[in-house]
Motif scaffolding. Structure first.
Motif, PDB file in Angstrom:
ATOM      1  N   SER A 213     -47.628  26.256  63.539  1.00  0.00           N
ATOM      2  CA  SER A 213     -46.418  25.739  63.508  1.00  0.00           C
ATOM      3  C   SER A 213     -47.420  24.362  61.659  1.00  0.00           C
ATOM      4  N   ASP A 214     -48.273  23.929  61.921  1.00  0.00           N
ATOM      5  CA  ASP A 214     -49.213  23.357  60.987  1.00  0.00           C
ATOM      6  C   ASP A 214     -48.558  23.982  59.232  1.00  0.00           C
ATOM      7  N   PHE A 215     -48.276  25.513  59.430  1.00  0.00           N
ATOM      8  CA  PHE A 215     -48.368  25.845  58.217  1.00  0.00           C
ATOM      9  C   PHE A 215     -47.015  25.698  57.781  1.00  0.00           C
ATOM     10  N   SER A 216     -45.911  25.512  58.542  1.00  0.00           N
ATOM     11  CA  SER A 216     -44.621  25.620  58.993  1.00  0.00           C
ATOM     12  C   SER A 216     -43.689  24.010  58.041  1.00  0.00           C
ATOM     13  N   ALA A 217     -44.689  23.227  58.665  1.00  0.00           N
ATOM     14  CA  ALA A 217     -44.806  21.676  58.630  1.00  0.00           C
ATOM     15  C   ALA A 217     -45.131  21.752  56.976  1.00  0.00           C
ATOM     16  N   ALA A 218     -46.176  22.327  56.068  1.00  0.00           N
ATOM     17  CA  ALA A 218     -46.618  22.157  55.075  1.00  0.00           C
ATOM     18  C   ALA A 218     -45.411  22.799  54.350  1.00  0.00           C
ATOM     19  N   ILE A 219     -45.039  23.996  54.490  1.00  0.00           N
ATOM     20  CA  ILE A 219     -43.781  24.869  53.925  1.00  0.00           C
ATOM     21  C   ILE A 219     -42.698  24.455  53.284  1.00  0.00           C
ATOM     22  N   LEU A 220     -42.368  23.067  54.727  1.00  0.00           N
ATOM     23  CA  LEU A 220     -41.574  22.284  54.302  1.00  0.00           C
ATOM     24  C   LEU A 220     -41.139  21.411  53.733  1.00  0.00           C
ATOM     25  N   GLY A 221     -42.991  20.296  53.976  1.00  0.00           N
ATOM     26  CA  GLY A 221     -43.395  19.086  53.304  1.00  0.00           C
ATOM     27  C   GLY A 221     -42.827  19.773  51.338  1.00  0.00           C
ATOM     28  N   VAL A 222     -43.487  20.975  51.212  1.00  0.00           N
ATOM     29  CA  VAL A 222     -43.820  20.962  49.611  1.00  0.00           C
ATOM     30  C   VAL A 222     -41.871  21.836  49.217  1.00  0.00           C
ATOM     31  N   ALA A 223     -41.029  21.882  50.168  1.00  0.00           N
ATOM     32  CA  ALA A 223     -39.804  22.732  49.652  1.00  0.00           C
ATOM     33  C   ALA A 223     -38.892  21.532  49.433  1.00  0.00           C
ATOM     34  N   LEU A 224     -39.439  20.171  50.297  1.00  0.00           N
ATOM     35  CA  LEU A 224     -38.346  19.240  50.233  1.00  0.00           C
ATOM     36  C   LEU A 224     -38.722  17.993  49.952  1.00  0.00           C
TER      37      LEU A 224
END
Ligand code: ASP
Ligand code: MG
Length: 473
Positions: A213-224
């Motif tokens: 889930s930490d990785f998910s947060a990073a992925i969304l942070g970058v995408a947005l």
């Protein structure tokens, strides 16, 4: 101030009280940040339960998964009824819980019939924890007047088909995430997104790996193109050492990317480097914060050349960690002197056993190489190295391949060590004063860490001795 991603881990959503605190944190951020995205883990312990259901079903047990389903239903229903009053307000969330627990039962039933849980089936099953938790969190946000919508990341994060440790495909993820979330954010709605999961281009559910889930947060942070990513957990941030070893451990106000990577590598329970790199490299501010102590600022992770604020730490040593359960293997022989390729062949043999080596050290006399591997892999590694050097062992060019079991690696981390002479001397001095024998030493060329091998029974004393240099220099 623009976009804030807030990720809440399993303990931050593990009970009605925790979800309440989480929702208040989100509510408090809303007036400050125009766009807030929540990323959530499963309720603590749920992913383990789901996987246990799948595993027992695959092993031919047709009962355990049914009782796990009962527990999951009870757990999510009881949180909902503690949170949402009157209960009718939670009817959609209740219905969704019922559907997903039903899905868990039918997937486990299929696994039980087949007698096998494929990685793909395990992902479908383990994804359910997050798909359940976002229902509860979004319901609570709505109940306190925050516009929120549960979103499954299979709609956002596009991955390859590497089930159980899927890799996101950045361009596709960016397009899907923005297409789905930007309209919601523009309306002032807070999306509550499942961590941990994604989907292939064909829409098959994948997971990013345990703790993903930490990785998910990073992925969304970058995408947005987010401005900040805050990881909410149950500790105040990254500590100078494990407080169970030394209660004098303190929270660090800032760490560089390299420092946190070294700590993660050497067993400290912190964010995975894979999570952090994309965020930090893009200059997105990354914080670790405590859901149960939200006023505390937490630890900031900065770029390696980033400006580090906060309490100056003496001598540049910031933290000390320990990795237990290691064996030191030594390849030794006078015939190795000046012979090229011994190291390559040694580690080639180790690699064939799929073992990852955590520390390597070679004496400058070139008469020995030593390295550490986890205890459980000792015999297969020794056998592989002996096989590789069968001829040299017979000819006595290599005298022996030996193992020293039950050792630990103690790692001292701090980017400032590079600019401070004499650190290793102080570290060795501290251990010497405690009469702790150092078996081997390795220093990374980045000079950001020094690692020492000591006997297992000296582990805690070694950590405390070095930690004293950090907290009372
Ligand atoms: N729930 C998943 C796990 O326990 C992912 C996460 O918590 O980050 O591994
Ligand atoms: Mg977790």
């Amino acid at each position: 101030m623009g976009t804030l991603i807030m990720k809440f881990g399993g303990t931050s959503v593990g009970s009605a009280a925790a979800i309440c605190a989480t929702a208040q944190i989100v509510q408090a951020a809303r007036p400050v940040w125009p766009q807030v995205v929540v990323v959530a883990s499963a309720l603590s312990g749920v992913t383990d339960l789901l996987l246990k259901g799948a595993q027992t079903a695959a092993d031919g047990d047709a009962h355990t998964f049914r009782s796990i389903a009962q527990d999951l239903r009870a757990k999510h229903f009881s949180v909902l009824s503690d949170l949402i009053k009157p209960p009718e307000q939670a009817s959609v969330a209740r219905a969704t819980v019922e559907v997903y627990v039903g899905e868990f039962e039918s997937l486990c039933h299929a696994v039980n019939v087949l007698g096998e849980a494929s990685p793909r089936a395990l992902d479908a099953i383990s994804s359910l924890g997050e798909r359940l938790s976002v229902q509860l969190i979004a319901a609570q946000l709505k109940a306190i007047g925050v516009a929120a919508e549960p979103i499954e990341a299979s709609e956002l994060v596009v991955t390859d088909g590497h089930f159980q440790t899927a890799n996101p495909i950045e361009t596709l993820t960016r397009a899907k995430t923005r297409g789905r979330l930007l309209p919601l954010l523009a309306k002032g709605v807070t999306p509550v997104v499942t961590g941990f999961i994604g989907a292939t281009q064909d829409g098959v559910i994948t997971t990013l790996g345990r703790g993903g889930s930490d990785f998910s947060a990073a992925i969304l942070g970058v995408a947005l193109d987010a401005d900040e990513v805050w990881i909410w957990t149950d500790v105040d941030g990254v500590m100078t050492t494990d407080p169970r070893i030394d209660p004098a451990a303190q929270t660090l106000s800032a760490l560089t990317f390299r420092e946190i990577s070294e700590l993660a590598y050497y067993g400290a329970k912190v964010l995975h480097p894979k999570t952090i790199r994309p965020v930090v490299e893009r200059g997105i501010a990354l914080w670790i914060k405590n859901t149960f102590n939200p006023k505390y600022p937490g630890t900031q992770i900065v770029r390696d050349n980033g400006h580090v604020t906060g309490r100056p730490i003496h001598g540049g040593v910031k933290a000390v960690a320990v990795i237990r359960g290691q064996t030191m293997i030594t390849v030794e022989g006078r015939g190795m002197l000046g012979v090229p390729g011994v190291a390559a062949r040694t580690f080639g043999a180790v690699a064939r056993t799929h073992t990852s080596v955590s520390l390597i050290s070679q004496a400058s006399s070139e008469q020995s190489i030593c390295f550490t591997v986890p205890d459980s892999l000792t015999s297969s590694v020794i056998a592989a190295v002996q096989e590789e050097f069968r001829r040299e062992l017979a000819d006595r060019d290599i005298d022996a391949v030996t193992a020293l079991e039950q050792v630990v690696i103690v790692t001292v981390v701090g980017a400032g060590m590079r600019h401070t002479p004499g650190i290793s001397g102080r570290v060795f001095g501290a251990l010497g004063a405690e009469r702790i024998n150092i078996i081997a030493i390795a220093q990374g060329s980045s000079e950001c860490s020094i690692s020492l091998i000591v006997d297992q029974q000296d582990a805690d004393a070694a950590v405390r001795a070095i930690h004293r240099l950090i907290v009372n220099p």
